[in-house]
Write an enzyme that holds these catalytic residues in place. Structure first.
Site, short mmCIF file in Angstrom:
data_model
loop_
_atom_site.label_atom_id
_atom_site.label_comp_id
_atom_site.label_asym_id
_atom_site.label_seq_id
_atom_site.Cartn_x
_atom_site.Cartn_y
_atom_site.Cartn_z
N HIS A 88 0.82 -1.22 0.00
CA HIS A 88 0.00 0.00 0.00
C HIS A 88 0.86 1.26 0.00
O HIS A 88 0.34 2.35 -0.25
CB HIS A 88 -1.03 -0.01 1.14
CG HIS A 88 -0.52 0.33 2.49
ND1 HIS A 88 -0.08 -0.61 3.40
CD2 HIS A 88 -0.38 1.52 3.11
CE1 HIS A 88 0.29 0.00 4.51
NE2 HIS A 88 0.12 1.29 4.36
N ASP A 136 0.38 -7.65 1.80
CA ASP A 136 0.77 -6.23 1.70
C ASP A 136 2.30 -6.08 1.66
O ASP A 136 2.90 -5.50 2.56
CB ASP A 136 0.16 -5.48 2.90
CG ASP A 136 0.18 -3.97 2.74
OD1 ASP A 136 0.63 -3.50 1.68
OD2 ASP A 136 -0.24 -3.29 3.68
N SER A 234 4.26 2.11 8.19
CA SER A 234 3.97 1.09 7.18
C SER A 234 5.19 0.79 6.34
O SER A 234 5.97 1.68 6.00
CB SER A 234 2.87 1.57 6.24
OG SER A 234 1.63 1.44 6.87
#
Ligand code: ARG
Length: 287
Positions: A88, A136, A234
């Site tokens: 992402h 992810d 992230s």
């Protein structure tokens, strides 16, 4: 890593907080005020220079003039030419726009001049990456290799020896340090200039499914109230340290979570021991 998230993301981070560090306005690079160490770093501590040399910041030059502004996501050096991050984090980039992206490996304080910066020549997203946030993971391919920094070792695909529930693993990042009192939109933002680390306990898949029914064996959950990664972390690594062997073994990639550090909502990480994830990364890391 740990800490709540940022108002500006409220809209983007709907469902599982799969948001990116977009707005940049309010963040302050200053650390916690003296005498108040616990209030700003939710369960985390600042990392001394050089402790985790494999750590990377994914930088987008369109975000501003400084490395602090440009920080978009974390990552980890997994091969001389390859940085592992979250899917992402690169979603939406094209062969053209990725030219704005570079990585800096081996920097601890964003405003300092340590580490190796490299242009990103291309990227690849796991082909099973899905809207629910599973798989992810993505790879950034560097224009020129980094030969002076040892890549982090990856957990062996198909094993689970490092994932006994309750084991403490370490997450690191330059993400928001404010725990969210509630859910997306409920917190303020305080991104650090210096890399932060937090030790979080692994949560079993069954326990994780209580909070996140859609998690699966592609996900690794870890965290407890007050200790978590958060927006801006992230793509960064979750790993086991073996200080006596001077080794770190990465087991996860920071992916998502409902709020940050909230009771009952651990962080969700892409699980590198998952065969489909681990065997996707390993051969490419060697390339
Ligand atoms: N999606 C976030 C990012 O883009 C990371 C969220 C991690 N959340 C958590 N509660 N551990 O930076």
């Amino acid at each position: 890593m740990n800490r709540g998230k940022r108002l500006l993301f409220a809209a983007m981070t709907a469902a599982l907080g799969l948001g990116l560090l977009t707005g940049t306005s309010a963040a302050s690079p200053s650390g916690p005020p003296p005498g108040d160490p616990g209030a700003l770093v939710v369960g985390g501590t600042p990392v001394p220079d050089g402790k985790y040399p494999f750590m990377a910041t994914m930088q987008d030059a369109r975000r501003g003039p400084t490395a602090y502004n440009r920080h978009r996501c974390g990552g980890s050096l997994v091969g001389p030419r390859v940085v592992l991050t979250a899917a992402h984090c690169v979603e939406g980039y094209t062969a053209e726009t990725i030219k704005n992206v570079s990585v800096i490996v081996g920097r601890t304080q964003l405003s300092a001049t340590q580490g190796e910066e490299r242009a990103v020549a291309g990227f690849e997203i796991h082909d099973k990456y899905a809207a629910d946030g599973s798989y992810d993971v993505a790879l950034l391919f560097l224009a020129t290799p980094i030969t002076t920094i040892k890549p982090i070792q990856l957990v062996t695909p198909g094993t689970d020896a490092l994932e006994r529930p309750g084991r403490l693993v370490t997450g690191i990042g330059w993400g928001n340090m404010e725990a969210q009192p509630g859910f997306p939109g409920g917190g303020v933002v305080n991104r650090p200039d210096r890399l932060q680390e937090v030790d979080v306990p692994i949560v079993s898949n069954d326990e994780c499914a209580v909070s996140y029914p859609d998690t699966s064996d592609r996900d690794l959950c870890a965290g407890r109230t007050g200790k978590d990664t958060c927006q801006g972390d992230s793509g960064g690594p979750l790993f086991v340290s073996l200080p006596s062997r001077n080794t770190f073994i990465q087991v996860g990639v920071v992916s998502r979570g409902q709020g940050c550090a909230a009771i009952g909502y651990p962080g969700v990480y892409a699980k590198l021991s998952n065969v489909e994830i681990g065997e996707y990364i390993s051969p490419r890391a060697r390339s």
